[in-house]
Scaffold this active site. Structure first.
Site, PDB file in Angstrom:
ATOM      1  N   LYS A  20       9.133  10.420  -7.663  1.00 11.66           N
ATOM      2  CA  LYS A  20       9.352  11.868  -7.605  1.00 11.66           C
ATOM      3  C   LYS A  20      10.681  12.252  -6.932  1.00 11.66           C
ATOM      4  O   LYS A  20      11.421  13.085  -7.452  1.00 11.66           O
ATOM      5  CB  LYS A  20       8.163  12.461  -6.844  1.00 11.66           C
ATOM      6  CG  LYS A  20       8.230  13.903  -6.533  1.00 11.66           C
ATOM      7  CD  LYS A  20       6.880  14.380  -6.012  1.00 11.66           C
ATOM      8  CE  LYS A  20       6.394  13.631  -4.779  1.00 11.66           C
ATOM      9  NZ  LYS A  20       6.799  14.219  -3.500  1.00 11.66           N
ATOM     10  N   ARG A  93       1.594  21.453  -0.826  1.00  8.78           N
ATOM     11  CA  ARG A  93       0.839  20.249  -0.489  1.00  8.78           C
ATOM     12  C   ARG A  93      -0.664  20.482  -0.652  1.00  8.78           C
ATOM     13  O   ARG A  93      -1.440  19.544  -0.713  1.00  8.78           O
ATOM     14  CB  ARG A  93       1.181  19.893   0.962  1.00  8.78           C
ATOM     15  CG  ARG A  93       0.715  18.563   1.474  1.00  8.78           C
ATOM     16  CD  ARG A  93       0.905  18.512   2.982  1.00  8.78           C
ATOM     17  NE  ARG A  93       0.158  19.596   3.626  1.00  8.78           N
ATOM     18  CZ  ARG A  93       0.400  20.059   4.839  1.00  8.78           C
ATOM     19  NH1 ARG A  93       1.384  19.574   5.550  1.00  8.78           N
ATOM     20  NH2 ARG A  93      -0.317  21.041   5.344  1.00  8.78           N
ATOM     21  N   ARG A 127       6.863  -3.521  -1.812  1.00 12.09           N
ATOM     22  CA  ARG A 127       8.057  -2.990  -1.162  1.00 12.09           C
ATOM     23  C   ARG A 127       8.345  -3.729   0.142  1.00 12.09           C
ATOM     24  O   ARG A 127       7.442  -4.026   0.917  1.00 12.09           O
ATOM     25  CB  ARG A 127       7.814  -1.509  -0.866  1.00 12.09           C
ATOM     26  CG  ARG A 127       9.046  -0.669  -0.761  1.00 12.09           C
ATOM     27  CD  ARG A 127       8.673   0.737  -0.381  1.00 12.09           C
ATOM     28  NE  ARG A 127       8.275   1.570  -1.494  1.00 12.09           N
ATOM     29  CZ  ARG A 127       7.512   2.659  -1.362  1.00 12.09           C
ATOM     30  NH1 ARG A 127       7.034   3.013  -0.191  1.00 12.09           N
ATOM     31  NH2 ARG A 127       7.199   3.375  -2.411  1.00 12.09           N
ATOM     32  N   ARG A 160       6.464  -2.368   5.705  1.00  9.47           N
ATOM     33  CA  ARG A 160       6.064  -1.262   6.587  1.00  9.47           C
ATOM     34  C   ARG A 160       4.538  -1.186   6.612  1.00  9.47           C
ATOM     35  O   ARG A 160       3.879  -1.463   5.613  1.00  9.47           O
ATOM     36  CB  ARG A 160       6.613   0.069   6.064  1.00  9.47           C
ATOM     37  CG  ARG A 160       8.119   0.191   6.149  1.00  9.47           C
ATOM     38  CD  ARG A 160       8.543   1.589   5.785  1.00  9.47           C
ATOM     39  NE  ARG A 160       7.655   2.149   4.755  1.00  9.47           N
ATOM     40  CZ  ARG A 160       7.714   3.390   4.303  1.00  9.47           C
ATOM     41  NH1 ARG A 160       8.612   4.215   4.762  1.00  9.47           N
ATOM     42  NH2 ARG A 160       6.886   3.818   3.374  1.00  9.47           N
ATOM     43  N   ARG A 171      -3.746   6.278   1.380  1.00  9.56           N
ATOM     44  CA  ARG A 171      -2.742   7.310   1.088  1.00  9.56           C
ATOM     45  C   ARG A 171      -2.910   7.837  -0.332  1.00  9.56           C
ATOM     46  O   ARG A 171      -2.821   9.033  -0.573  1.00  9.56           O
ATOM     47  CB  ARG A 171      -1.325   6.729   1.224  1.00  9.56           C
ATOM     48  CG  ARG A 171      -0.832   6.632   2.649  1.00  9.56           C
ATOM     49  CD  ARG A 171       0.417   5.761   2.726  1.00  9.56           C
ATOM     50  NE  ARG A 171       1.562   6.365   2.059  1.00  9.56           N
ATOM     51  CZ  ARG A 171       2.600   5.672   1.588  1.00  9.56           C
ATOM     52  NH1 ARG A 171       2.624   4.363   1.698  1.00  9.56           N
ATOM     53  NH2 ARG A 171       3.602   6.275   1.027  1.00  9.56           N
TER      54      ARG A 171
END
Ligand SMILES: [Zn+2]
Length: 220
Positions: A20, A93, A127, A160, A171
């Protein structure tokens, strides 16, 4: 028609790792629109030490979500100040924010960049970031030349916490929960367009551009 009504207002929706932010940036460059990423806007306000910034900092420090009322205030003041069309990224949101936005600054288009949960997890858990310079890699899509080592500065690559499978799953679940009512809301208003996010960055951008340019023509 007033000059104001010609300014495009676009909302970009998409799960973590949907691309995005990248697409918002490409679109903003191509059409000269202002990219308003809510996270960046918050950080700017905190840095400026404005009244709103101080209030935001309080919530961030406590690890709490910034309340709707405050978010609305900050984002709307940004929208008011910009003379260009805008791309909103990270806002609204939740449904309260979406309703507030529609009442004050109705959007022209809402684009949802859709990827499956499976693809999202693959992107997120692969990642790796450099522990020193912050450069971002991916085990499969963008591997470093030497395993586990940053190409740029030679420091160690780490995962991370947010990108670990368990947290990533949480998430994504939270994202889908909060986005569902927003999607429904915009669908009813006939403003929602779904983009297949499981294509190359270039192809996703072409799909987005086609829809946006059509809308731009309608507004002329
Ligand atoms: Zn590095």
């Amino acid at each position: 028609m007033s000059k104001n009504s010609k300014k495009l207002r676009i909302v970009l929706l998409g799960a973590p790792s949907s691309g995005k932010g990248t697409q918002a940036e490409l679109l903003s460059q191509k059409l000269g629109l202002k990219h308003l990423a809510s996270g960046d806007v918050f950080r700017q306000e905190v840095k400026k030490k404005s009244e709103l910034g101080k209030a935001i900092e309080d919530y961030l420090k406590k690890g709490k979500l910034v309340p709707d009322e405050l978010v609305n205030k900050v984002i709307i003041s940004k929208i008011r100040k910009t003379k260009k069309g805008i791309i909103l990224d990270g806002y609204p949101r939740d449904l309260t924010q979406a309703k507030f936005l529609e009442k004050n600054f109705p959007t022209d288009l809402v684009l949802e960049i859709k990827i499956s949960n499976k693809e999202a997890l693959k992107r997120i858990t692969g990642r790796r970031v450099c522990s020193y310079c912050g450069a971002v890699y991916h085990l499969k899509y963008k591997p470093p030349k030497k395993k586990g080592i940053c190409d740029i500065c030679g420091h160690k690559l780490v995962q991370r916490d947010d990108d670990r499978r368990g947290i990533a799953e949480k998430r994504l679940k939270l994202y889908h929960q909060t986005i569902k009512p927003i999607i429904k809301f915009y669908k009813r208003k006939d403003k929602l367009f779904i983009i297949n996010g499981e294509q190359s960055i270039k192809k996703v951008f072409q799909d987005i551009l086609k829809i946006v340019l059509r809308k731009k023509d309608e507004k002329k």
